[in-house]
Motif scaffolding. Structure first.
Motif, PDB file in Angstrom:
ATOM      1  N   ASP A  26       0.689   4.046  -2.964  1.00 35.27           N
ATOM      2  CA  ASP A  26       0.287   5.423  -2.681  1.00 35.27           C
ATOM      3  C   ASP A  26       1.318   6.410  -3.217  1.00 35.27           C
ATOM      4  OD1 ASP A  26      -2.087   4.808  -1.488  1.00 35.27           O
ATOM      5  OD2 ASP A  26      -1.409   5.129   0.566  1.00 35.27           O
ATOM      6  N   THR A  27       2.606   6.099  -3.016  1.00 42.30           N
ATOM      7  CA  THR A  27       3.664   6.988  -3.497  1.00 42.30           C
ATOM      8  C   THR A  27       3.623   7.106  -5.020  1.00 42.30           C
ATOM      9  OG1 THR A  27       5.070   6.441  -1.618  1.00 42.30           O
ATOM     10  CG2 THR A  27       6.151   7.387  -3.532  1.00 42.30           C
TER      11      THR A  27
ATOM     12  N   ASP B 225       7.074  13.520  -3.967  1.00 42.66           N
ATOM     13  CA  ASP B 225       6.559  12.164  -4.142  1.00 42.66           C
ATOM     14  C   ASP B 225       7.271  11.436  -5.279  1.00 42.66           C
ATOM     15  OD1 ASP B 225       4.483  12.076  -2.094  1.00 42.66           O
ATOM     16  OD2 ASP B 225       3.501  13.616  -3.286  1.00 42.66           O
TER      17      ASP B 225
ATOM     18  N   GLY C  88       0.786  -1.219   0.000  1.00 42.53           N
ATOM     19  CA  GLY C  88       0.000   0.000   0.000  1.00 42.53           C
ATOM     20  C   GLY C  88       0.821   1.274   0.000  1.00 42.53           C
ATOM     21  N   ASP C  89       1.879   1.334   0.819  1.00 40.59           N
ATOM     22  CA  ASP C  89       2.688   2.550   0.886  1.00 40.59           C
ATOM     23  C   ASP C  89       3.339   2.857  -0.456  1.00 40.59           C
ATOM     24  OD1 ASP C  89       2.053   2.993   3.517  1.00 40.59           O
ATOM     25  OD2 ASP C  89       3.845   2.026   4.317  1.00 40.59           O
TER      26      ASP C  89
ATOM     27  N   SER D 191      -5.603   3.413  -3.686  1.00 41.12           N
ATOM     28  CA  SER D 191      -5.287   4.769  -4.130  1.00 41.12           C
ATOM     29  C   SER D 191      -6.380   5.386  -5.004  1.00 41.12           C
ATOM     30  CB  SER D 191      -3.968   4.768  -4.902  1.00 41.12           C
ATOM     31  OG  SER D 191      -2.905   4.285  -4.119  1.00 41.12           O
TER      32      SER D 191
ATOM     33  N   TYR E 206       1.036   6.608  -6.930  1.00 41.76           N
ATOM     34  CA  TYR E 206      -0.177   7.341  -7.284  1.00 41.76           C
ATOM     35  C   TYR E 206       0.029   8.842  -7.135  1.00 41.76           C
ATOM     36  CZ  TYR E 206      -5.117   8.672  -7.354  1.00 41.76           C
ATOM     37  OH  TYR E 206      -6.319   9.247  -7.661  1.00 41.76           O
ATOM     38  N   LEU E 207       0.590   9.254  -6.013  1.00 37.70           N
ATOM     39  CA  LEU E 207       0.791  10.679  -5.771  1.00 37.70           C
ATOM     40  C   LEU E 207       1.761  11.293  -6.784  1.00 37.70           C
ATOM     41  CD1 LEU E 207       0.939  10.645  -1.880  1.00 37.70           C
ATOM     42  CD2 LEU E 207      -0.884  11.611  -3.297  1.00 37.70           C
TER      43      LEU E 207
ATOM     44  N   ARG F  70      -0.399  11.513 -10.013  1.00 32.32           N
ATOM     45  CA  ARG F  70      -1.818  11.730  -9.707  1.00 32.32           C
ATOM     46  C   ARG F  70      -2.591  12.402 -10.837  1.00 32.32           C
ATOM     47  NH1 ARG F  70      -4.345  13.964  -4.041  1.00 32.32           N
ATOM     48  NH2 ARG F  70      -6.546  13.895  -4.693  1.00 32.32           N
TER      49      ARG F  70
ATOM     50  N   TRP G 126      -9.424   2.889   6.037  1.00 32.25           N
ATOM     51  CA  TRP G 126      -9.579   4.205   5.381  1.00 32.25           C
ATOM     52  C   TRP G 126     -11.048   4.585   5.287  1.00 32.25           C
ATOM     53  CZ3 TRP G 126     -12.175   4.800   0.676  1.00 32.25           C
ATOM     54  CH2 TRP G 126     -12.198   6.116   0.177  1.00 32.25           C
TER      55      TRP G 126
END
Length: 278
Positions: A20-21, A218, A16-17, A54, A23-24, A27, A85
């Motif tokens: 997320d990185t 990011d 997940g981490d 994400s 994705y950001l 984005r 979440w």
């Protein structure tokens, strides 16, 4: 967490981490891609292989209060993350459950649409065909199936030596072929796979994500992780001694490349979408 950002399923670059990185970092392009699919208010949508979730905030927004999003993933830690979440943010139209995209735990015609991002690269040819058959089964006639995949062909790390990077790309393609998985070069094959699975009105589009120095935070975090991971791969790839030494050094000190004022990074992804026949 290991350098490969592996989940309990054994899939690298899928915790997940890490997701997320990524994705950001991408984005703007990722959200443009999801909007392009055309999810509508009130739809029942399945996020098939949701990872850390994400894409869920935007999906929840697109289907609105009258729609629902079901997040499915093989890794129980990803499902726990999504559930937490949704609970802490008070998001009532998103639920999550553990399961496999090659044997979906849902009745026929349960959804109006499926979104599946960066999952097919981990599948074999046979698994990919089964997954698409399952997608067609659980989406209503006239509904939408959209598959997003990383496209490794546009990858560029400037000013890295072009020959060194070409050697790496060739080594990765060879390793993927030996593993039997589709790998990160399968993005542009998805329209053909959807047509072969019997979907109608197949459409497709590619996106390029490019970032230049000075890097957004990011993107810097993403590429530090990418280069460290790729540095660990050189031992298992068909490299020259010089290439092996260079990648080993870059894996240990990614700042050698990332601090260059002329640094440029480019990656790509592909989305293919089709309609379930009436």
């Amino acid at each position: 967490m290991s350098a490969s950002h592996q989940t309990s399923t054994g899939h690298a670059m899928s915790d997940g981490d890490w997701l997320d990185t990524h994705y950001l970092s991408s984005r703007a392009e990722y959200e443009d891609g999801l909007r392009w699919v055309g999810l509508q208010p009130g739809w029942r949508v399945l996020d098939a292989g949701c990872g850390g979730g994400s894409f869920l905030p935007l999906m929840s927004e697109l289907v609105g209060a009258t729609g629902t999003v079901t997040a499915l993933d093989l890794a129980p830690e990803n499902i726990a993350r999504v559930t937490q979440w949704a609970r802490t943010r008070g998001v009532e139209n998103v639920s999550a459950q553990e399961g496999s995209i090659v044997a979906l735990p849902f009745p026929d015609a349960s959804f109006d649409a499926i979104w599946s991002a960066n999952v097919f690269q981990y599948l074999t040819e046979q698994e990919a065909a089964r997954a698409l058959a399952e997608f067609r089964r659980v989406v209503r006639p006239g509904g939408t199936v959209a598959v997003k995949e990383f496209d490794a062909w546009p990858l560029r790390l400037y000013p890295m030596d072009e020959g060194l990077f070409a050697e790496f790309q060739s080594g990765r393609r060879g390793a993927m072929a030996r593993s039997g998985k589709l790998g990160g070069f399968c993005g542009d094959t998805m329209p053909g796979r959807l047509r072969a699975a019997g979907f109608d009105t197949v459409r497709a589009r590619g996106w390029v994500v490019d970032r230049r120095a000075p890097l957004p935070i990011d993107t810097r975090r993403l590429l530090e992780g990418v280069l460290r991971y790729w540095g660990t791969l050189q031992a298992g790839l068909d490299f020259t001694d010089a290439g092996r030494a260079a990648w080993n050094q870059l894996g240990e000190k990614p700042e050698i490349l990332l601090d260059d004022p002329n640094f440029y990074y480019r990656e790509g992804f592909f989305i293919a979408a089709g309609t379930v026949p009436s």
